[in-house]
Design an enzyme around this catalytic site. Sequence first.
Site, PDB file in Angstrom:
ATOM      1  N   ASP A  74       0.577  -1.485  -0.091  1.00  0.00           N
ATOM      2  CA  ASP A  74       0.044  -0.101   0.202  1.00  0.00           C
ATOM      3  C   ASP A  74       0.774   1.138  -0.136  1.00  0.00           C
ATOM      4  OD1 ASP A  74       0.988  -0.418   2.488  1.00  0.00           O
ATOM      5  OD2 ASP A  74      -0.697   0.052   3.492  1.00  0.00           O
ATOM      6  N   HIS A  75       2.198   1.142   0.245  1.00  0.00           N
ATOM      7  CA  HIS A  75       2.950   2.339   0.470  1.00  0.00           C
ATOM      8  C   HIS A  75       3.496   2.899  -1.095  1.00  0.00           C
ATOM      9  CE1 HIS A  75       2.452   2.207   4.775  1.00  0.00           C
ATOM     10  NE2 HIS A  75       3.365   3.046   4.982  1.00  0.00           N
ATOM     11  N   ASP A 129       4.235  -1.027  11.390  1.00  0.00           N
ATOM     12  CA  ASP A 129       3.770   0.470  10.855  1.00  0.00           C
ATOM     13  C   ASP A 129       3.199   1.087  12.175  1.00  0.00           C
ATOM     14  OD1 ASP A 129       3.034   1.957   8.029  1.00  0.00           O
ATOM     15  OD2 ASP A 129       1.837   2.377   9.889  1.00  0.00           O
ATOM     16  N   ARG A 389       0.790  13.222   9.871  1.00  0.00           N
ATOM     17  CA  ARG A 389       2.047  13.690  10.179  1.00  0.00           C
ATOM     18  C   ARG A 389       2.332  14.933   9.233  1.00  0.00           C
ATOM     19  NH1 ARG A 389       4.581   7.909  11.012  1.00  0.00           N
ATOM     20  NH2 ARG A 389       3.765   7.884  13.319  1.00  0.00           N
ATOM     21  N   SER A 543       7.681   7.205  12.532  1.00  0.00           N
ATOM     22  CA  SER A 543       7.230   5.687  12.189  1.00  0.00           C
ATOM     23  C   SER A 543       7.990   4.769  12.751  1.00  0.00           C
ATOM     24  CB  SER A 543       7.863   5.878  10.651  1.00  0.00           C
ATOM     25  OG  SER A 543       9.031   5.548  10.591  1.00  0.00           O
ATOM     26  N   ARG A 545       9.924   2.262  11.093  1.00  0.00           N
ATOM     27  CA  ARG A 545      10.649   1.912  10.073  1.00  0.00           C
ATOM     28  C   ARG A 545      12.156   1.737  10.886  1.00  0.00           C
ATOM     29  NH1 ARG A 545      10.712   7.921   7.388  1.00  0.00           N
ATOM     30  NH2 ARG A 545       8.563   7.323   7.428  1.00  0.00           N
TER      31      ARG A 545
HETATM   32  C1  MIC Z   1       4.845   6.598   7.949  1.00  0.00           C
HETATM   33  O1  MIC Z   1       3.748   6.961   8.028  1.00  0.00           O
HETATM   34  O2  MIC Z   1       5.746   7.276   8.174  1.00  0.00           O
HETATM   35  C2  MIC Z   1       4.982   5.027   7.529  1.00  0.00           C
HETATM   36  C3  MIC Z   1       5.606   5.455   6.232  1.00  0.00           C
HETATM   37  O3  MIC Z   1       3.806   4.592   7.461  1.00  0.00           O
HETATM   38  C4  MIC Z   1       5.841   4.368   8.418  1.00  0.00           C
HETATM   39  C5  MIC Z   1       6.527   3.173   7.908  1.00  0.00           C
HETATM   40  C6  MIC Z   1       7.674   3.162   7.099  1.00  0.00           C
HETATM   41  O4  MIC Z   1       8.340   4.261   7.262  1.00  0.00           O
HETATM   42  O5  MIC Z   1       7.666   2.258   6.094  1.00  0.00           O
HETATM   43  C7  MIC Z   1       5.287   4.150   9.899  1.00  0.00           C
HETATM   44  O6  MIC Z   1       4.214   5.036  10.267  1.00  0.00           O
HETATM   45  O7  MIC Z   1       5.784   3.204  10.750  1.00  0.00           O
HETATM   46 FE1  SF4 Z   2       0.400   5.038   4.994  1.00  0.00          FE
HETATM   47 FE2  SF4 Z   2       1.907   5.892   7.239  1.00  0.00          FE
HETATM   48 FE3  SF4 Z   2       0.563   7.589   5.674  1.00  0.00          FE
HETATM   49 FE4  SF4 Z   2      -0.739   6.043   7.110  1.00  0.00          FE
HETATM   50  S1  SF4 Z   2       0.695   7.588   7.767  1.00  0.00           S
HETATM   51  S2  SF4 Z   2      -1.112   6.718   5.073  1.00  0.00           S
HETATM   52  S3  SF4 Z   2       0.579   4.147   6.923  1.00  0.00           S
HETATM   53  S4  SF4 Z   2       2.275   6.443   5.056  1.00  0.00           S
END
Ligand code: MIC
Ligand code: SF4
Length: 666
Positions: A74-75, A129, A389, A543, A545
């Site tokens: 989905d990313h 996530d 965010r 995140s 990550r």
């Molecule tokens: C995000 O919203 O920052 C992400 C991308 O969903 C991350 C996960 C990632 O870095 O792949 C998260 O929230 O954990």
């Molecule tokens: Fe995707 Fe992370 Fe954004 Fe949610 S906050 S939509 S999981 S990138």
Amino acid sequence: MAGMNLVQKLLARHAIEGAFFDTGKPSSALQGKELPIRIDQTLTQDTTGTMAYLQFEALGVEHIQTERSVSYVDHNTLQVGFENADDHTYLQDVAAKYGIIFSRPGNGICHQVHLERFGVPGKTLLGSDSHTPTAGALGMLAIGAGGLDVALAMAGLPFSFPYPKIVRINLKGRLGPMVSAKDIILEILRRLTVKGGVGKIFEYSGEGVKTLTIPQRATIANMGAELGATTSVFPSDEQTQCFLEAQGRGQDFVPLAADADAAYDEEIEIDLSALEPLIALPHMPDKVVPVRTVAGTPVDQCFIGSCTNASYCDLAVSAKILKGRHVAERTSLVIAPGSRQTLLMISRAGILTDLIEAGARILESACGPCIGIGQAPRTGGISLRTSNRNFEGRSGTRDAFVYLVSAETAAASAITGVITDPRDMGSIEPPCGPDPMVVDDSMIIFPKPEGRSQTIRRGPNIAPLPDFEPIPNTIQGEVLLVMSDNITTDHILPAGSKILSLRSNLPAISEYCFNALDPSFPKRARAAVGGILVAGENYGQGSSREHAALAPRFLGVRAVIAKSYARIHHQNLVNAGIVPLVFDNPRDAAKTRQGDRLTIENLFEGLRDNRIEVQNLTTGESFTTKHTLSERQIEILRAGGALNAARRALKELTGTRETTPQEDQP
Ligand code: MIC
Ligand code: SF4
């Protein structure tokens, strides 16, 4: 003895036999200790999933041990080069082989799809996530973690986390017209800040909860992550039953609630009827003010989407505001439905037509702009987003100004072209979702018995995992970077389509480590042959990550000294074999400069005694540090990281051989 709150009930049901956990004890006696729990379900998404599955493969387990594990793509669905497509193929093959459900690209954002199709009240969910707590809307205990922790849970190992403070959020009254669930969580962020939830679980209760639908509860539970909370939990009640029945999953419903006399560590009260539309100003989710105080500011872009606000109800209310009107000439309105089911529903209900007629640009059901994959704003542009965010640069434009708002505020502002309090558009009744909802699992692949013989295809971008050696008893190195408070994982390892494509290639992605703060970092770290990082409060917020720990480790970082840490990143550092130390006296942080040479002798004795002395060879001074590590975490550090430790533990437990992930490469 007081009754149990809902969080205690969920923890008690999942605590590993023999673990400390006595609901009779006041929770202050338990706080800080690590509680291991059994994990029923896991989820991964593509950009954390590749690394999680590489690590899962390295564990040598033949099949997942959870009740249900789902792998979402989905990313990074943009596929500008072969890398993403190769990653998706790898993920699909791994899912087939190990018994994991696979949600194909285009099927929607993991958190929304999980809520709709797989979440079950009363179960535990561990996801790679940070917004995994979204499923708390259904009465799940849903926690975000690094990919390796999720891999370990899939292998049947418990997940441990510090016993939290349990905070009751008592919701009173009912939301007024054009005031939304997003405004509730923004109000909590305004009061508590981005570090106000660290070490806490928020349990929602009170009369106001009954008025909130599951998608509204999901918006609130989702952004508990922005508070730094371990998770957020709602009771499972008539709203939950109604949602699950509309999803054709009535059989999954179980009622869940706190006992009437339950005790909590803290209580917060929010009167829903007193709330007004709120907005988080750039560049932190807690910089919250009433929308009317910034009304009239010109807007270049509005984005309605993400795992926070892209449900059927969000899009339906936006369409009601937009119907018969058109977006302003200098404003772009971008919409990404949260799931394919939502897209189908808005299409069948004619809502999609209303949105298109109003001038909206419709994107695939995926994360997209939320994580800087497409639709970066113009230079210095202002973007109003329904996502969670608004960290500097996350949108893909370094100097853009991102504000966080509800779908109502985004839709109203798209029409006027300036920040607009949605109440100025008149009073629009929030629409209810169709009942039953459209249920369509045709883009979900369920594992089949013959999948066990699946050959796993790996593209050239999928690099083998490096071996990390155990941590020495003496750490010596240069201070490679001195950072301020609230450094996010987006600062440590940015996202965006280009860099996200390298998530399965640690050597390549490490070249972008600290790109947002100092692009010369990788070069300097390699030249220094390792080193130490210095940071302020809440280091590594945001995140889950694990690359934000693995990349510094790959470049030779052996320790971080910070004033405090975000929970997931703290564990990710341990998992990667980096020692997370805490300044005894926060003033010592200001005395340490980039380039200073530090020495930590007798590390393990220091960790045992919780007093680790650091000598600054450059200034000739020394200072002391402490830690919040458990025995388990210290053992992981000794082994050089969680993968080494887990391989060893699993070998002892099951007698399975160790495999390398490349063994079955065609
Ligand atoms: C995000 O919203 O920052 C992400 C991308 O969903 C991350 C996960 C990632 O870095 O792949 C998260 O929230 O954990
Ligand atoms: Fe995707 Fe992370 Fe954004 Fe949610 S906050 S939509 S999981 S990138």
